[in-house]
Design an enzyme around this catalytic site. Structure first.
Site, PDB file in Angstrom:
ATOM      1  N   LYS A   1      34.904  44.126  51.290  1.00 61.40           N
ATOM      2  CA  LYS A   1      35.002  45.014  50.138  1.00 61.40           C
ATOM      3  C   LYS A   1      34.341  46.375  50.392  1.00 61.40           C
ATOM      4  O   LYS A   1      33.684  46.569  51.406  1.00 61.40           O
ATOM      5  CB  LYS A   1      34.406  44.318  48.906  1.00 61.40           C
ATOM      6  CG  LYS A   1      35.210  43.068  48.463  1.00 61.40           C
ATOM      7  CD  LYS A   1      36.586  43.400  48.033  1.00 61.40           C
ATOM      8  CE  LYS A   1      37.477  42.367  47.403  1.00 61.40           C
ATOM      9  NZ  LYS A   1      37.366  40.980  47.499  1.00 61.40           N
TER      10      LYS A   1
HETATM   11  C1  LIG Z   1      37.738  39.673  46.529  1.00 60.99           C
HETATM   12  C2  LIG Z   1      38.289  39.508  45.174  1.00 60.99           C
HETATM   13  C3  LIG Z   1      37.717  38.635  44.237  1.00 60.99           C
HETATM   14  C4  LIG Z   1      36.645  37.654  44.579  1.00 60.99           C
HETATM   15  O1  LIG Z   1      35.518  38.231  45.111  1.00 60.99           O
HETATM   16  P1  LIG Z   1      34.373  37.270  45.697  1.00 60.99           P
HETATM   17  O2  LIG Z   1      33.181  38.190  45.754  1.00 60.99           O
HETATM   18  O3  LIG Z   1      34.825  36.839  47.049  1.00 60.99           O
HETATM   19  O4  LIG Z   1      34.175  36.161  44.761  1.00 60.99           O
HETATM   20  C5  LIG Z   1      38.227  38.632  42.949  1.00 60.99           C
HETATM   21  N1  LIG Z   1      39.251  39.418  42.596  1.00 60.99           N
HETATM   22  C6  LIG Z   1      39.846  40.243  43.480  1.00 60.99           C
HETATM   23  C7  LIG Z   1      40.975  41.104  43.015  1.00 60.99           C
HETATM   24  C8  LIG Z   1      39.399  40.303  44.800  1.00 60.99           C
HETATM   25  O5  LIG Z   1      40.018  41.100  45.681  1.00 60.99           O
END
Ligand SMILES: *Cc1c(COP(=O)(O)O)cnc(C)c1O
Length: 408
Positions: free
Chosen positions: A205
Protein backbone atom coordinates in the site's frame (compact mmCIF):
# COMPACT_ATOMS: atom_id res chain seq x y z
CA UNK A 1 0.81 -12.24 -29.82
CA UNK A 2 4.51 -12.69 -29.02
CA UNK A 3 5.46 -14.01 -25.64
CA UNK A 4 9.22 -14.48 -26.00
CA UNK A 5 11.62 -12.26 -24.10
CA UNK A 6 13.74 -11.23 -27.08
CA UNK A 7 12.55 -8.18 -28.94
CA UNK A 8 13.14 -7.04 -32.45
CA UNK A 9 14.78 -3.64 -32.34
CA UNK A 10 15.81 -1.31 -35.14
CA UNK A 11 19.43 -0.42 -34.37
CA UNK A 12 20.91 2.97 -35.21
CA UNK A 13 22.52 1.74 -38.45
CA UNK A 14 19.11 0.69 -39.72
CA UNK A 15 20.04 -2.99 -39.95
CA UNK A 16 17.31 -5.11 -38.41
CA UNK A 17 18.77 -7.53 -35.92
CA UNK A 18 17.63 -9.55 -33.00
CA UNK A 19 18.68 -8.22 -29.61
CA UNK A 20 18.49 -10.65 -26.73
CA UNK A 21 17.79 -8.92 -23.45
CA UNK A 22 17.34 -10.32 -19.99
CA UNK A 23 16.54 -7.16 -18.05
CA UNK A 24 15.84 -7.31 -14.32
CA UNK A 25 12.21 -8.17 -13.56
CA UNK A 26 9.93 -5.27 -12.59
CA UNK A 27 7.79 -6.32 -9.64
CA UNK A 28 4.20 -5.11 -9.45
CA UNK A 29 4.33 -3.37 -6.08
CA UNK A 30 7.43 -3.86 -3.92
CA UNK A 31 7.28 -2.27 -0.45
CA UNK A 32 8.65 1.29 -0.63
CA UNK A 33 10.80 0.97 2.47
CA UNK A 34 14.25 2.48 3.01
CA UNK A 35 17.05 2.37 5.58
CA UNK A 36 15.29 4.94 7.78
CA UNK A 37 12.32 2.64 8.30
CA UNK A 38 14.65 -0.28 9.11
CA UNK A 39 16.54 1.85 11.65
CA UNK A 40 13.30 3.02 13.27
CA UNK A 41 12.07 -0.56 13.46
CA UNK A 42 15.29 -1.75 15.10
CA UNK A 43 15.22 1.15 17.58
CA UNK A 44 11.65 0.26 18.51
CA UNK A 45 12.65 -3.34 19.15
CA UNK A 46 15.61 -2.17 21.28
CA UNK A 47 13.29 0.07 23.30
CA UNK A 48 11.62 -3.00 24.75
CA UNK A 49 8.08 -2.06 23.69
CA UNK A 50 7.19 -4.81 21.23
CA UNK A 51 3.42 -4.58 21.56
CA UNK A 52 1.25 -1.46 21.60
CA UNK A 53 3.31 1.30 23.22
CA UNK A 54 4.44 4.91 22.84
CA UNK A 55 5.23 4.59 19.10
CA UNK A 56 1.64 3.57 18.35
CA UNK A 57 0.26 6.52 20.32
CA UNK A 58 2.58 8.93 18.45
CA UNK A 59 1.70 7.38 15.09
CA UNK A 60 -2.02 7.76 15.77
CA UNK A 61 -1.55 11.43 16.59
CA UNK A 62 0.66 12.14 13.58
CA UNK A 63 -1.62 10.23 11.23
CA UNK A 64 -4.72 12.04 12.48
CA UNK A 65 -2.92 15.33 11.86
CA UNK A 66 -1.80 14.26 8.37
CA UNK A 67 -5.33 13.48 7.15
CA UNK A 68 -7.03 16.03 9.38
CA UNK A 69 -9.03 13.32 11.21
CA UNK A 70 -10.78 14.02 14.52
CA UNK A 71 -9.41 10.73 15.95
CA UNK A 72 -7.34 7.74 14.81
CA UNK A 73 -7.03 4.18 16.09
CA UNK A 74 -4.06 2.11 14.89
CA UNK A 75 -4.78 -1.57 14.29
CA UNK A 76 -3.14 -4.59 12.67
CA UNK A 77 -4.91 -4.31 9.28
CA UNK A 78 -7.40 -2.37 7.23
CA UNK A 79 -9.67 -5.39 7.52
CA UNK A 80 -9.67 -4.97 11.32
CA UNK A 81 -10.28 -1.24 10.90
CA UNK A 82 -13.27 -1.94 8.63
CA UNK A 83 -14.65 -4.42 11.17
CA UNK A 84 -14.28 -1.95 14.04
CA UNK A 85 -15.61 0.87 11.85
CA UNK A 86 -18.80 -1.05 11.16
CA UNK A 87 -19.19 -1.78 14.88
CA UNK A 88 -18.53 1.86 15.74
CA UNK A 89 -21.15 2.82 13.14
CA UNK A 90 -23.66 0.64 14.98
CA UNK A 91 -24.07 -2.13 12.38
CA UNK A 92 -25.85 -5.08 13.99
CA UNK A 93 -26.43 -8.74 13.08
CA UNK A 94 -29.25 -8.90 10.53
CA UNK A 95 -28.43 -5.48 9.05
CA UNK A 96 -27.42 -4.90 5.45
CA UNK A 97 -24.29 -3.09 4.29
CA UNK A 98 -24.00 -1.80 0.72
CA UNK A 99 -20.64 -2.13 -1.00
CA UNK A 100 -19.13 -2.23 -4.47
CA UNK A 101 -18.65 -5.57 -6.19
CA UNK A 102 -15.29 -4.24 -7.42
CA UNK A 103 -13.34 -4.30 -4.18
CA UNK A 104 -11.23 -6.57 -2.03
CA UNK A 105 -12.93 -9.58 -0.43
CA UNK A 106 -12.14 -8.60 3.15
CA UNK A 107 -14.70 -5.77 2.98
CA UNK A 108 -17.50 -8.27 2.39
CA UNK A 109 -16.01 -10.76 4.85
CA UNK A 110 -16.14 -8.42 7.84
CA UNK A 111 -19.80 -7.64 7.11
CA UNK A 112 -20.54 -11.37 7.20
CA UNK A 113 -18.44 -11.89 10.32
CA UNK A 114 -20.63 -9.28 12.03
CA UNK A 115 -23.69 -11.36 11.17
CA UNK A 116 -24.79 -8.69 8.70
CA UNK A 117 -25.41 -9.15 4.97
CA UNK A 118 -23.30 -7.55 2.23
CA UNK A 119 -25.39 -6.02 -0.56
CA UNK A 120 -23.19 -5.93 -3.64
CA UNK A 121 -23.80 -3.08 -6.07
CA UNK A 122 -22.41 -2.34 -9.53
CA UNK A 123 -19.87 0.39 -10.29
CA UNK A 124 -20.23 3.54 -12.33
CA UNK A 125 -18.08 3.06 -15.46
CA UNK A 126 -16.96 6.68 -15.29
CA UNK A 127 -15.42 6.40 -11.82
CA UNK A 128 -15.10 2.64 -11.15
CA UNK A 129 -16.58 3.46 -7.72
CA UNK A 130 -20.08 2.68 -6.40
CA UNK A 131 -22.85 3.73 -8.79
CA UNK A 132 -24.86 6.12 -6.62
CA UNK A 133 -28.11 5.50 -8.53
CA UNK A 134 -27.76 1.78 -7.90
CA UNK A 135 -26.94 2.41 -4.25
CA UNK A 136 -30.20 4.35 -4.02
CA UNK A 137 -32.10 1.41 -5.49
CA UNK A 138 -30.40 -1.04 -3.09
CA UNK A 139 -31.40 0.80 0.09
CA UNK A 140 -34.06 -1.11 2.03
CA UNK A 141 -35.47 -1.31 5.55
CA UNK A 142 -32.49 -3.36 6.78
CA UNK A 143 -29.77 -1.15 5.30
CA UNK A 144 -27.52 0.17 8.06
CA UNK A 145 -24.41 1.39 6.26
CA UNK A 146 -22.74 2.14 2.95
CA UNK A 147 -19.11 1.08 2.60
CA UNK A 148 -17.63 2.86 -0.45
CA UNK A 149 -14.13 2.02 -1.63
CA UNK A 150 -12.03 4.75 -3.25
CA UNK A 151 -10.82 2.45 -6.01
CA UNK A 152 -7.20 2.93 -7.10
CA UNK A 153 -7.12 6.17 -5.08
CA UNK A 154 -10.00 8.09 -6.68
CA UNK A 155 -12.40 9.42 -4.04
CA UNK A 156 -15.96 8.12 -4.21
CA UNK A 157 -18.81 10.60 -4.49
CA UNK A 158 -19.12 10.88 -0.72
CA UNK A 159 -21.13 14.12 -0.92
CA UNK A 160 -23.88 12.24 -2.74
CA UNK A 161 -23.53 9.20 -0.44
CA UNK A 162 -23.75 11.51 2.58
CA UNK A 163 -27.05 12.88 1.31
CA UNK A 164 -28.41 9.35 0.92
CA UNK A 165 -27.05 8.37 4.32
CA UNK A 166 -28.68 11.34 5.97
CA UNK A 167 -32.03 10.77 4.27
CA UNK A 168 -32.11 7.08 5.28
CA UNK A 169 -30.20 7.33 8.59
CA UNK A 170 -27.29 5.21 7.41
CA UNK A 171 -23.63 5.26 8.38
CA UNK A 172 -20.84 5.67 5.85
CA UNK A 173 -17.70 3.61 6.49
CA UNK A 174 -15.06 4.35 3.86
CA UNK A 175 -12.69 1.66 2.68
CA UNK A 176 -9.72 3.99 2.29
CA UNK A 177 -7.18 1.21 1.63
CA UNK A 178 -6.15 2.93 -1.63
CA UNK A 179 -6.84 6.48 -0.51
CA UNK A 180 -3.68 7.77 1.19
CA UNK A 181 -3.20 10.52 0.35
CA UNK A 182 -6.43 11.10 -1.57
CA UNK A 183 -8.49 14.27 -1.51
CA UNK A 184 -12.19 14.71 -2.11
CA UNK A 185 -13.21 17.03 -4.96
CA UNK A 186 -13.36 19.95 -2.52
CA UNK A 187 -9.69 19.37 -1.66
CA UNK A 188 -9.96 18.03 1.90
CA UNK A 189 -8.21 14.72 2.64
CA UNK A 190 -9.98 11.37 2.88
CA UNK A 191 -10.12 10.66 6.61
CA UNK A 192 -11.18 14.16 7.59
CA UNK A 193 -14.71 15.05 8.49
CA UNK A 194 -17.36 12.99 10.17
CA UNK A 195 -17.28 9.60 8.42
CA UNK A 196 -15.38 6.49 9.43
CA UNK A 197 -12.44 5.63 7.18
CA UNK A 198 -10.25 2.51 7.24
CA UNK A 199 -6.71 2.76 5.85
CA UNK A 200 -4.38 -0.11 4.96
CA UNK A 201 -0.65 -0.29 5.65
CA UNK A 202 -0.25 -3.68 3.98
CA UNK A 203 3.13 -4.31 2.30
CA UNK A 204 2.04 -3.01 -1.12
CA UNK A 205 0.00 0.00 0.00
CA UNK A 206 0.94 3.69 -0.34
CA UNK A 207 2.17 3.71 3.26
CA UNK A 208 3.33 0.43 4.76
CA UNK A 209 4.05 -0.98 8.20
CA UNK A 210 4.27 -4.53 6.79
CA UNK A 211 0.79 -5.25 8.07
CA UNK A 212 -1.29 -2.55 9.66
CA UNK A 213 -4.27 -0.30 9.42
CA UNK A 214 -5.89 2.82 10.86
CA UNK A 215 -9.47 3.69 11.65
CA UNK A 216 -10.32 7.37 11.63
CA UNK A 217 -13.62 8.95 12.58
CA UNK A 218 -15.48 10.97 15.18
CA UNK A 219 -13.67 11.09 18.55
CA UNK A 220 -16.43 9.50 20.65
CA UNK A 221 -17.07 6.61 18.28
CA UNK A 222 -13.39 5.85 17.73
CA UNK A 223 -12.75 5.88 21.47
CA UNK A 224 -15.72 3.53 21.96
CA UNK A 225 -14.09 0.86 19.82
CA UNK A 226 -10.55 1.48 21.05
CA UNK A 227 -10.87 -1.08 23.84
CA UNK A 228 -12.40 -3.56 21.37
CA UNK A 229 -9.10 -3.51 19.47
CA UNK A 230 -7.41 -4.99 22.56
CA UNK A 231 -9.66 -7.74 23.95
CA UNK A 232 -12.21 -5.26 25.30
CA UNK A 233 -9.83 -4.37 28.11
CA UNK A 234 -10.12 -0.94 29.64
CA UNK A 235 -6.40 -0.12 29.35
CA UNK A 236 -3.46 -1.39 27.32
CA UNK A 237 -0.23 -2.67 28.88
CA UNK A 238 1.47 0.62 28.17
CA UNK A 239 -0.88 2.51 30.47
CA UNK A 240 -0.87 -0.37 32.96
CA UNK A 241 2.92 -0.84 33.16
CA UNK A 242 4.14 2.61 32.11
CA UNK A 243 5.12 5.17 34.69
CA UNK A 244 2.20 5.87 37.00
CA UNK A 245 0.30 2.80 35.70
CA UNK A 246 -1.69 0.37 37.76
CA UNK A 247 -2.21 -3.41 37.46
CA UNK A 248 -5.97 -3.20 37.38
CA UNK A 249 -8.14 -3.49 34.29
CA UNK A 250 -11.75 -4.16 33.35
CA UNK A 251 -13.04 -6.24 30.46
CA UNK A 252 -16.10 -4.32 29.40
CA UNK A 253 -17.06 -6.55 26.48
CA UNK A 254 -15.46 -9.41 24.54
CA UNK A 255 -13.12 -7.66 22.11
CA UNK A 256 -10.62 -8.61 19.42
CA UNK A 257 -6.84 -8.83 19.18
CA UNK A 258 -6.47 -6.05 16.59
CA UNK A 259 -3.83 -3.74 18.06
CA UNK A 260 -0.85 -2.38 16.12
CA UNK A 261 2.66 -3.04 17.48
CA UNK A 262 5.33 -0.44 18.31
CA UNK A 263 7.89 -1.66 15.73
CA UNK A 264 5.21 -1.40 13.03
CA UNK A 265 4.19 2.07 14.20
CA UNK A 266 7.84 3.19 14.22
CA UNK A 267 8.06 2.23 10.53
CA UNK A 268 4.77 3.94 9.83
CA UNK A 269 5.94 7.20 11.40
CA UNK A 270 8.94 7.31 9.05
CA UNK A 271 6.72 6.40 6.08
CA UNK A 272 4.38 9.24 7.00
CA UNK A 273 7.22 11.77 6.66
CA UNK A 274 7.86 10.43 3.12
CA UNK A 275 4.22 10.27 2.11
CA UNK A 276 4.24 13.46 0.11
CA UNK A 277 7.39 12.68 -1.87
CA UNK A 278 6.25 9.10 -2.50
CA UNK A 279 2.91 10.41 -3.73
CA UNK A 280 4.67 12.90 -6.02
CA UNK A 281 6.53 10.05 -7.72
CA UNK A 282 3.28 8.09 -8.13
CA UNK A 283 1.71 11.14 -9.80
CA UNK A 284 4.71 11.48 -12.13
CA UNK A 285 4.47 7.83 -13.18
CA UNK A 286 0.72 8.18 -13.74
CA UNK A 287 1.32 11.24 -15.92
CA UNK A 288 3.90 9.32 -17.98
CA UNK A 289 1.45 6.47 -18.51
CA UNK A 290 -1.35 8.92 -19.37
CA UNK A 291 0.81 10.52 -22.07
CA UNK A 292 1.87 7.15 -23.47
CA UNK A 293 -1.57 5.51 -23.68
CA UNK A 294 -3.92 8.46 -24.22
CA UNK A 295 -3.84 8.27 -28.02
CA UNK A 296 -4.23 4.52 -28.41
CA UNK A 297 -7.70 3.80 -29.85
CA UNK A 298 -9.99 1.83 -27.54
CA UNK A 299 -7.84 2.35 -24.44
CA UNK A 300 -9.47 3.98 -21.39
CA UNK A 301 -7.22 5.74 -18.89
CA UNK A 302 -7.93 5.47 -15.15
CA UNK A 303 -10.70 7.94 -14.27
CA UNK A 304 -9.76 10.93 -12.17
CA UNK A 305 -11.15 14.31 -11.26
CA UNK A 306 -8.02 16.22 -10.32
CA UNK A 307 -4.87 14.11 -10.83
CA UNK A 308 -3.34 15.85 -7.79
CA UNK A 309 -6.20 14.60 -5.60
CA UNK A 310 -5.88 11.01 -6.81
CA UNK A 311 -3.94 8.66 -4.52
CA UNK A 312 -2.53 6.70 -7.49
CA UNK A 313 -2.28 3.53 -5.45
CA UNK A 314 -3.10 1.72 -8.68
CA UNK A 315 -3.02 2.56 -12.38
CA UNK A 316 -5.92 0.50 -13.76
CA UNK A 317 -5.76 0.74 -17.54
CA UNK A 318 -8.69 -0.51 -19.61
CA UNK A 319 -7.52 -2.24 -22.80
CA UNK A 320 -9.57 -2.23 -26.02
CA UNK A 321 -12.85 -4.03 -25.41
CA UNK A 322 -12.99 -7.81 -25.39
CA UNK A 323 -15.83 -9.31 -23.35
CA UNK A 324 -14.04 -12.69 -23.28
CA UNK A 325 -11.15 -11.19 -21.31
CA UNK A 326 -8.72 -13.04 -23.58
CA UNK A 327 -6.87 -9.92 -24.74
CA UNK A 328 -6.32 -8.76 -21.20
CA UNK A 329 -5.05 -12.18 -20.16
CA UNK A 330 -2.70 -12.29 -23.17
CA UNK A 331 -1.50 -8.79 -22.33
CA UNK A 332 -0.59 -9.83 -18.78
CA UNK A 333 1.20 -12.94 -20.08
CA UNK A 334 3.06 -10.81 -22.64
CA UNK A 335 4.16 -8.35 -19.95
CA UNK A 336 5.24 -11.25 -17.74
CA UNK A 337 7.34 -12.69 -20.57
CA UNK A 338 9.06 -9.29 -20.69
CA UNK A 339 9.74 -9.45 -16.96
CA UNK A 340 6.97 -7.02 -15.97
CA UNK A 341 4.42 -8.00 -13.35
CA UNK A 342 0.89 -6.65 -13.70
CA UNK A 343 -2.24 -7.37 -11.73
CA UNK A 344 -6.04 -7.08 -11.81
CA UNK A 345 -8.11 -5.06 -9.30
CA UNK A 346 -10.40 -6.71 -8.62
CA UNK A 347 -12.08 -9.93 -9.64
CA UNK A 348 -15.64 -8.77 -8.90
CA UNK A 349 -16.93 -10.20 -5.63
CA UNK A 350 -20.21 -11.33 -7.19
CA UNK A 351 -18.26 -13.87 -9.29
CA UNK A 352 -16.65 -15.48 -6.24
CA UNK A 353 -18.15 -18.70 -4.83
CA UNK A 354 -18.08 -17.30 -1.27
CA UNK A 355 -20.74 -14.72 -2.12
CA UNK A 356 -22.77 -16.52 -4.79
CA UNK A 357 -25.63 -17.15 -2.33
CA UNK A 358 -26.13 -13.48 -1.44
CA UNK A 359 -29.58 -12.23 -2.48
CA UNK A 360 -27.96 -9.19 -4.12
CA UNK A 361 -25.86 -11.54 -6.26
CA UNK A 362 -28.63 -13.98 -7.11
CA UNK A 363 -30.97 -11.23 -8.25
CA UNK A 364 -28.45 -8.59 -9.27
CA UNK A 365 -26.84 -7.52 -12.52
CA UNK A 366 -23.35 -6.09 -12.71
CA UNK A 367 -22.79 -5.08 -16.35
CA UNK A 368 -20.37 -2.24 -15.62
CA UNK A 369 -18.21 -4.33 -13.28
CA UNK A 370 -18.10 -7.19 -15.77
CA UNK A 371 -17.22 -4.94 -18.70
CA UNK A 372 -14.47 -3.32 -16.63
CA UNK A 373 -13.15 -6.65 -15.33
CA UNK A 374 -12.88 -8.13 -18.84
CA UNK A 375 -10.44 -5.43 -19.97
CA UNK A 376 -8.69 -3.98 -16.90
CA UNK A 377 -5.04 -4.37 -16.02
CA UNK A 378 -3.14 -2.68 -13.22
CA UNK A 379 0.33 -1.57 -14.33
CA UNK A 380 3.21 -1.29 -11.85
CA UNK A 381 3.11 2.10 -10.11
CA UNK A 382 5.25 2.77 -7.06
CA UNK A 383 7.74 5.37 -5.82
CA UNK A 384 10.82 3.25 -6.57
CA UNK A 385 10.07 2.90 -10.30
CA UNK A 386 13.02 4.32 -12.26
CA UNK A 387 12.74 6.23 -15.52
CA UNK A 388 14.26 3.27 -17.37
CA UNK A 389 11.63 0.97 -15.89
CA UNK A 390 8.78 3.32 -16.80
CA UNK A 391 10.14 3.39 -20.37
CA UNK A 392 10.32 -0.40 -20.47
CA UNK A 393 6.75 -0.72 -19.21
CA UNK A 394 5.44 1.83 -21.71
CA UNK A 395 7.40 0.17 -24.53
CA UNK A 396 6.14 -3.29 -23.72
CA UNK A 397 2.55 -2.19 -23.14
CA UNK A 398 2.29 -0.16 -26.35
CA UNK A 399 3.72 -3.12 -28.27
CA UNK A 400 1.22 -5.52 -26.72
CA UNK A 401 -1.96 -3.44 -26.91
CA UNK A 402 -3.92 -4.45 -29.98
CA UNK A 403 -6.21 -1.55 -30.92
CA UNK A 404 -8.15 -3.49 -33.57
CA UNK A 405 -11.75 -4.45 -32.77
CA UNK A 406 -12.09 -7.64 -30.75
CA UNK A 407 -12.68 -10.81 -32.76
CA UNK A 408 -16.37 -11.71 -32.72
C1 LIG B 1 -5.66 -4.05 0.79
C2 LIG B 1 -7.11 -3.81 0.84
C3 LIG B 1 -7.88 -4.12 1.98
C4 LIG B 1 -7.35 -4.90 3.14
O1 LIG B 1 -6.24 -4.33 3.72
P1 LIG B 1 -5.47 -5.16 4.85
O2 LIG B 1 -4.65 -4.10 5.54
O3 LIG B 1 -4.61 -6.16 4.14
O4 LIG B 1 -6.46 -5.77 5.75
C5 LIG B 1 -9.21 -3.75 1.98
N1 LIG B 1 -9.77 -3.13 0.94
C6 LIG B 1 -9.08 -2.85 -0.18
C7 LIG B 1 -9.77 -2.15 -1.30
C8 LIG B 1 -7.73 -3.20 -0.27
O5 LIG B 1 -7.05 -2.95 -1.40
Amino acid sequence: MTTEIEELRMPENGKREEVRETPAPIPFAPPSVGEEEIEALVAAVRSGWLSRGPQVAEFEEEFARAVDAPAALAVNSCTSALHLGLIAAGVQPGDEVILSTVTFCSAANVVLQLGATPVLVDISPGTLNLDVERVKAAIGPKTAAIMPVHLAGLASDTAELDRLAEAHELAVVEDAAHALPTRYPDGVPVGSGGRFAAFSFYATKNLTTGEGGMLTGPVDAVERVRSLSLHGMSRDSWSRYGSGGSWHYTVGCPGFKYNMTDPAAAMGRVQLTKLESMHRRRREVAARYDAAFREIPGVVLPPRLDPEHHGWHLYPLQLPEDPSGRRRNDFIEGMKARGISCSVHFIPLHTQPAYAWLPSVESGAFPAAEAYYSRCVSLPIHPFLTEAEVLRIVDAATTLIDPSPAPA
